[in-house]
Design a protein around this motif. Structure first.
Motif, mmCIF file in Angstrom:
data_model
loop_
_atom_site.group_PDB
_atom_site.id
_atom_site.type_symbol
_atom_site.label_atom_id
_atom_site.label_comp_id
_atom_site.label_asym_id
_atom_site.label_seq_id
_atom_site.Cartn_x
_atom_site.Cartn_y
_atom_site.Cartn_z
ATOM 1 N N ASP A 42 0.840 -1.186 0.000
ATOM 2 C CA ASP A 42 0.000 0.000 0.000
ATOM 3 C C ASP A 42 0.886 1.250 0.000
ATOM 4 O OD1 ASP A 42 0.777 0.591 2.653
ATOM 5 O OD2 ASP A 42 -1.049 -0.240 3.522
ATOM 6 N N ASP A 102 1.387 3.370 2.147
ATOM 7 C CA ASP A 102 2.087 3.622 3.405
ATOM 8 C C ASP A 102 3.229 2.643 3.626
ATOM 9 O OD1 ASP A 102 0.402 5.778 4.186
ATOM 10 O OD2 ASP A 102 -1.129 4.328 4.801
ATOM 11 N N ARG A 120 3.070 -0.726 3.721
ATOM 12 C CA ARG A 120 2.779 -2.028 4.317
ATOM 13 C C ARG A 120 2.622 -3.083 3.228
ATOM 14 N NH1 ARG A 120 -2.104 -4.215 8.352
ATOM 15 N NH2 ARG A 120 -1.013 -6.155 8.840
#
Length: 421
Positions: A33, A35, A37
């Motif tokens: 993702d 971010d 992760r």
């Protein structure tokens, strides 16, 4: 926080509600993702990514084709990419299996392939009725919905869905009623009120219906029934084809030869839109342009499909690997079921189309959510979303498979702990 998706995207969106992150990149069996992760993917694009995300053996010829100004859109005009795909499909798929089909390119989705199959069966037989099966799923367009079982999806049509008659799928009566007793009696009884069917449409393993595999004997008996009554047999291999159950076609295990076969999802090999309707030659009675679609000539998909066939279907290595990995999933799910006596859990499936059915349906959805929290994408299936559905890429490594199954086990234990027997 309001996002652009909340502001502009329709309420019809669904998967993103279960996985509320924004994905940025993907490779093999993993997504990332925005971010940073990482998520292990046991969803595989609902079966559209059998070879994983961005497989290098397919990406490189695609980039080369695009860099060379290869034709992308062509409707059904002759192109180099389409010719090469057809030659390769004959060499690696049809020829080795002794199959004689004409290849139709409908619109690029599974529903398009199903619509073409239904229309053609009705055209060549002069009949209207189609036999479908309980818990079937064949697509979201009106014709495909008419042979789909799910009441929620059918309800979205907004009009009566007619000219289809549902019959019990394999094991619907848990072995208490002989196979096809009801259908055989209706076909033979002039007073039954059953319109003479043009076709029967079936999934050999029902995916959205809850990972329900039909027994070999049941499929063979169905093929025999269709032959005796001159009913066109359509196998919907949209989700279970291209190796999902082991062999390239899911019906190979039964030794049957359908009259029409529907393929999409992983036939392009890369997640690009593409569909095929395979037709017994004498049934290929279309008038030119009688069934068409603007995007039936997706040459980029032809390029990746050709590369996928050459990379993965020149021998039986992927077939054997899928069966072995599927057996590993079955063993883990079986052990999990045995270790959870307070909650009835039932493993299901074939090849790398696997599921764990929960007697308490809400627990399956909770288990999927718990898996996502732990970095694994799995979805639920079945009429009550009672099945945790496991469909990793066929190219998933042994270590990735064990990693994902450990997450599944942990998620299931988390949601079943403390549940009264």
């Amino acid at each position: 926080m309001t996002t652009i998706f909340d502001e502009l995207e329709s309420q019809v969106r669904s998967y993103c509600r279960n996985w509320p992150v924004t994905f940025g990149t993907a490779s093999g069996s993993r997504l990332h993702d925005v971010d940073g992760r990482q998520y292990l993917d046991f969803f595989a694009g609902a079966g559209a990514l059998n070879y994983g995300h961005n497989p290098p053996a397919l990406k490189e010829p695609l980039l080369e084709y695009l860099a060379g100004d290869g034709i992308v859109h062509s409707l059904d005009m002759f192109t180099v990419a389409k010719a090469e795909f057809l030659r390769t499909f004959q060499e690696f798929v049809l020829g080795p299996r002794g199959l004689d089909y004409r290849v139709q390119f409908p619109g690029p989705t599974g529903a398009n392939s199903v619509e073409a199959a239904l229309k053609l069966a009705r055209k060549v037989t002069g009949r209207e009725s189609v036999i479908n099966f309980t818990n079937a799923f064949h697509g979201m367009t009106l014709g495909a919905l008419s042979v789909t079982g799910n009441s929620m999806k059918r309800g979205g049509a907004g009009i009566p869905l007619v000219h289809a008659t549902p019959m019990p799928f394999d094991n619907y009566f848990r072995g208490t009623v002989p196979d096809f007793l009801w259908l055989e009696r209706l076909l033979a009884d002039a007073g039954s009120g059953l319109n003479e069917p043009a076709a029967v449409i079936v999934e050999t393993v029902q995916g959205e219906g809850g990972i329900n595999p039909a027994r070999v004997e049941w499929l063979q008996a169905l093929a025999d029934l269709c032959d005796r009554h001159e009913i066109v047999l359509i196998v919907d291999d949209v989700q279970m084809g291209a190796g999902r159950t082991g062999p390239f076609f899911s019906f190979e295990i039964a030794g049957i030869t359908p009259d029409i076969v529907c393929l999409s999802k992983s036939i392009s090999g890369y997640g690009l839109p593409m569909a095929l309707t395979l037709i017994r030659p004498d049934l290929d009675q279309w008038a030119p342009g009688e069934h068409n679609g603007t995007f039936r000539g997706n040459n980029a998909a032809f390029v990746t499909a050709t590369a996928a066939l050459r990379e993965y279907w020149g021998d039986d290595a992927l077939h054997r690997s899928t069966l072995a990995k599927g057996e590993r999933v079955h063993q883990v799910l079986g052990a999990l079921a045995e270790a959870s006596p307070a909650v009835e859990l039932v493993p299901r499936g074939r090849g790398l189309a696997r599921g764990l059915a929960f007697a308490q349906p809400d627990l399956a959805t909770k288990a999927c959510a718990a898996a996502f929290e732990r970095g694994l994408l799995v979805e639920s299936a079945g009429p009550a979303d009672e099945v945790l559905k496991i469909m990793p890429p066929l190219t998933v490594t042994d270590d990735e498979l064990d990693e994902g199954l450990a997450v599944v086990a942990d998620a299931v234990r988390a949601v079943t702990a403390g549940v009264p027997a």
